[in-house]
Motif scaffolding. Structure first.
Motif, short mmCIF file in Angstrom:
data_model
loop_
_atom_site.label_atom_id
_atom_site.label_comp_id
_atom_site.label_asym_id
_atom_site.label_seq_id
_atom_site.Cartn_x
_atom_site.Cartn_y
_atom_site.Cartn_z
N ILE A 60 23.22 38.46 75.80
CA ILE A 60 21.81 37.96 75.57
C ILE A 60 22.12 36.33 75.78
CG2 ILE A 60 20.13 37.27 73.83
CD1 ILE A 60 20.45 40.17 72.92
N ILE A 61 22.98 35.54 75.15
CA ILE A 61 23.16 34.21 75.44
C ILE A 61 23.51 33.85 76.75
CG2 ILE A 61 24.55 32.29 74.64
CD1 ILE A 61 22.57 33.53 72.41
N GLN A 62 24.41 34.75 77.42
CA GLN A 62 24.80 34.61 78.73
C GLN A 62 23.40 34.75 79.70
OE1 GLN A 62 27.76 33.57 79.92
NE2 GLN A 62 26.86 33.73 81.89
N ASN A 77 21.73 20.37 78.04
CA ASN A 77 22.19 20.19 76.79
C ASN A 77 22.21 21.75 76.11
OD1 ASN A 77 22.38 17.45 76.54
ND2 ASN A 77 20.28 17.42 75.81
N LEU A 78 21.21 22.68 76.59
CA LEU A 78 21.54 23.95 76.29
C LEU A 78 22.63 24.68 76.87
CD1 LEU A 78 17.47 24.98 76.23
CD2 LEU A 78 19.34 25.19 74.34
N ARG A 79 22.90 24.39 78.14
CA ARG A 79 23.86 25.06 79.01
C ARG A 79 25.26 24.83 77.85
NH1 ARG A 79 24.14 26.14 84.52
NH2 ARG A 79 22.98 27.75 83.71
N SER A 80 25.34 23.53 77.40
CA SER A 80 26.70 23.24 76.46
C SER A 80 26.64 24.04 75.33
CB SER A 80 26.48 21.53 76.35
OG SER A 80 26.98 20.99 77.52
N LEU A 81 25.36 24.16 74.72
CA LEU A 81 25.35 24.78 73.53
C LEU A 81 25.61 26.24 73.71
CD1 LEU A 81 24.78 24.52 70.46
CD2 LEU A 81 22.49 24.69 70.92
N THR A 83 27.27 27.82 75.94
CA THR A 83 28.90 27.93 76.23
C THR A 83 29.48 28.07 74.92
OG1 THR A 83 28.62 27.04 78.71
CG2 THR A 83 30.71 27.06 77.65
N TYR A 84 29.33 26.90 74.16
CA TYR A 84 29.97 26.74 72.81
C TYR A 84 29.75 28.29 72.20
CZ TYR A 84 31.25 25.42 68.02
OH TYR A 84 31.75 25.41 67.05
N VAL A 90 33.32 34.88 71.16
CA VAL A 90 34.68 35.53 71.56
C VAL A 90 35.68 35.51 70.62
CG1 VAL A 90 36.43 35.35 73.22
CG2 VAL A 90 34.27 35.21 74.25
N GLU A 91 35.67 34.30 69.91
CA GLU A 91 36.63 34.02 68.75
C GLU A 91 36.43 35.01 67.64
OE1 GLU A 91 38.21 30.39 66.31
OE2 GLU A 91 37.27 29.95 67.93
N ALA A 92 35.10 34.99 67.21
CA ALA A 92 34.64 35.96 66.10
C ALA A 92 35.18 37.37 66.38
CB ALA A 92 33.13 35.85 65.95
N ASN A 93 34.78 37.60 67.61
CA ASN A 93 35.14 39.06 67.95
C ASN A 93 36.69 39.20 68.07
OD1 ASN A 93 34.77 41.76 68.71
ND2 ASN A 93 33.79 41.15 70.80
N ILE A 94 37.31 38.54 68.44
CA ILE A 94 39.11 38.71 68.50
C ILE A 94 39.46 38.87 67.10
CG2 ILE A 94 40.93 37.31 68.86
CD1 ILE A 94 39.77 36.42 71.45
N HIS A 95 39.07 37.85 66.01
CA HIS A 95 39.49 37.86 64.86
C HIS A 95 38.71 38.63 63.90
CE1 HIS A 95 42.44 34.64 66.19
NE2 HIS A 95 41.51 34.11 66.83
#
Length: 126
Positions: A60-62, A77-81, A83-84, A90-95
């Motif tokens: 959805i964010i993509q 600015n939204l693109r940067s946000l 992307t973050y 991804v980090e939440a999913n990995i860990h």
């Protein structure tokens, strides 16, 4: 021939007839729903369903990210946000980290609420 669930048919019609502004709001709400599900599944130790929910949030964010009109400064600015947010998902999913999902939930909630306010102001200005 199978009958379609009336609620699902209503949701589908709602999406198909939504204005671009309302569609964006629906996407934000969907992202928040899947973050909530991801947290719940992590807490239940259901790794596969947690993964699926987090990936749906990423998708959805993509989608929000790739549909930005880059001729506006706010889009940069939204693109940067966005992307973050995707990196954090991804980090939440990995860990399988619910704290990261809470962080992302806060950011998306703020974006959604700001979008709703902008929609109201745009209606007043018409």
């Amino acid at each position: 021939m199978a009958m379609q669930n009336p609620y699902n048919q209503y949701k589908e019609n709602n999406i198909m007839t939504a204005s671009p502004e309302n569609l964006t709001l629906l996407l934000y709400n969907g992202a928040l729903k899947f973050i909530h599900q991801g947290k719940m599944f992590i807490e239940q130790k259901n790794i596969q369903k947690a993964n699926d929910a987090i990936i749906r949030t990423q998708d959805i964010i993509q989608e929000l990210n790739i549909t930005l009109d880059m001729q506006y400064e706010v889009s940069k600015n939204l693109r940067s946000l966005y992307t973050y947010i995707i990196e954090r998902l991804v980090e939440a999913n990995i860990h399988k980290d619910t704290a990261i999902l809470e962080e992302v939930n806060g950011m998306i909630t703020e974006l959604r609420d700001t979008w709703k306010e902008a929609m109201k102001l745009a209606k007043i200005g018409k």
